[in-house]
Design a protein around this motif. Structure first.
Motif, PDB file in Angstrom:
ATOM      1  N   GLN A   2      84.996  35.808  70.374  1.00 35.84           N
ATOM      2  CA  GLN A   2      83.854  34.979  70.006  1.00 35.84           C
ATOM      3  C   GLN A   2      83.598  35.040  68.522  1.00 35.84           C
ATOM      4  O   GLN A   2      83.669  36.101  67.898  1.00 35.84           O
ATOM      5  CB  GLN A   2      82.601  35.455  70.748  1.00 35.84           C
ATOM      6  CG  GLN A   2      82.581  35.091  72.228  1.00 35.84           C
ATOM      7  CD  GLN A   2      81.249  35.387  72.867  1.00 35.84           C
ATOM      8  OE1 GLN A   2      80.514  36.258  72.396  1.00 35.84           O
ATOM      9  NE2 GLN A   2      80.940  34.687  73.934  1.00 35.84           N
ATOM     10  N   GLN A   4      80.587  33.506  65.937  1.00 33.64           N
ATOM     11  CA  GLN A   4      79.286  32.868  65.925  1.00 33.64           C
ATOM     12  C   GLN A   4      78.809  32.719  64.499  1.00 33.64           C
ATOM     13  O   GLN A   4      78.653  33.706  63.777  1.00 33.64           O
ATOM     14  CB  GLN A   4      78.283  33.685  66.732  1.00 33.64           C
ATOM     15  CG  GLN A   4      76.882  33.088  66.750  1.00 33.64           C
ATOM     16  CD  GLN A   4      76.810  31.760  67.479  1.00 33.64           C
ATOM     17  OE1 GLN A   4      77.201  31.674  68.639  1.00 33.64           O
ATOM     18  NE2 GLN A   4      76.319  30.740  66.800  1.00 33.64           N
ATOM     19  N   CYS A  21      79.194  34.577  59.640  1.00 33.41           N
ATOM     20  CA  CYS A  21      79.982  34.367  60.851  1.00 33.41           C
ATOM     21  C   CYS A  21      80.390  35.733  61.369  1.00 33.41           C
ATOM     22  O   CYS A  21      81.134  36.465  60.706  1.00 33.41           O
ATOM     23  CB  CYS A  21      81.212  33.533  60.539  1.00 33.41           C
ATOM     24  SG  CYS A  21      82.399  33.415  61.890  1.00 33.41           S
ATOM     25  N   SER A  94      81.090  25.460  60.775  1.00 30.09           N
ATOM     26  CA  SER A  94      81.719  26.345  61.751  1.00 30.09           C
ATOM     27  C   SER A  94      82.694  27.273  61.054  1.00 30.09           C
ATOM     28  O   SER A  94      83.256  26.925  60.012  1.00 30.09           O
ATOM     29  CB  SER A  94      82.478  25.534  62.805  1.00 30.09           C
ATOM     30  OG  SER A  94      81.631  24.620  63.466  1.00 30.09           O
ATOM     31  N   GLY A 114      84.367  29.152  66.333  1.00 31.11           N
ATOM     32  CA  GLY A 114      83.049  29.580  66.769  1.00 31.11           C
ATOM     33  C   GLY A 114      82.083  28.411  66.859  1.00 31.11           C
ATOM     34  O   GLY A 114      82.374  27.294  66.429  1.00 31.11           O
ATOM     35  N   GLN A 115      80.942  28.703  67.423  1.00 31.53           N
ATOM     36  CA  GLN A 115      79.859  27.727  67.472  1.00 31.53           C
ATOM     37  C   GLN A 115      79.349  27.501  66.055  1.00 31.53           C
ATOM     38  O   GLN A 115      79.289  28.417  65.255  1.00 31.53           O
ATOM     39  CB  GLN A 115      78.731  28.248  68.359  1.00 31.53           C
ATOM     40  CG  GLN A 115      79.122  28.409  69.819  1.00 31.53           C
ATOM     41  CD  GLN A 115      79.237  27.092  70.528  1.00 31.53           C
ATOM     42  OE1 GLN A 115      78.699  26.088  70.091  1.00 31.53           O
ATOM     43  NE2 GLN A 115      79.951  27.076  71.639  1.00 31.53           N
ATOM     44  N   THR A 117      76.647  26.040  62.970  1.00 30.93           N
ATOM     45  CA  THR A 117      75.239  26.114  62.618  1.00 30.93           C
ATOM     46  C   THR A 117      74.906  24.908  61.747  1.00 30.93           C
ATOM     47  O   THR A 117      75.678  24.533  60.857  1.00 30.93           O
ATOM     48  CB  THR A 117      74.924  27.443  61.901  1.00 30.93           C
ATOM     49  OG1 THR A 117      73.530  27.537  61.648  1.00 30.93           O
ATOM     50  CG2 THR A 117      75.678  27.575  60.579  1.00 30.93           C
TER      51      THR A 117
END
Length: 123
Positions: A2, A4, A21, A94, A114-115, A117
């Motif tokens: 993961q 993020q 991140c 990302s 990753g996701q 923002t």
């Protein structure tokens, strides 16, 4: 695996913002990593990349001189310092990890994503 990204928000033009991140479940200390962004109605594009140890970095022309990518492998974290923000920097940002140790601009080189923002720059 993961990744993020976080730290996005609303900032006025000319302001600064730092994105982070964080990686979990595995370390990317041997991998190049990069930041990408996708503006509304546009394709995702490369913004900045860092080699596995931060010794080599590269930037898209649009952000060169304003953005700085860095990493702390001990914390398994990648950063993007964004200064002199402009409205055209508005996008979802990302982070991604490459399969190689040096950064490239091609999205296909990055396997782990990753996701994002959201970063919005007001004029």
């Amino acid at each position: 695996v993961q990744l993020q990204a976080f730290g996005g928000g609303l900032v006025q033009a000319g302001g600064s913002l730092r994105l982070s991140c964080a990686a979990s479940r595995r370390t990317f200390s041997n991998n190049a990593m990069g930041w990408f962004r996708q503006a509304p109605g546009k394709e995702r594009e490369f913004a900045a990349g860092s080699s596995w140890n931060g010794g080599v970095t590269n930037y898209a022309d649009a952000v060169k001189g304003r953005f700085t990518i860095s990493r702390d492998n001990a914390k398994n974290t990648l950063y993007l310092q964004m200064n002199s923000r402009q409205p055209e920097d508005t996008a979802v940002y990302s982070c991604a990890a490459s399969v190689y140790s040096v950064p490239g601009r091609n999205l296909a080189l990055y396997r782990y994503w990753g996701q994002g923002t959201q970063v919005t720059v007001s004029s």
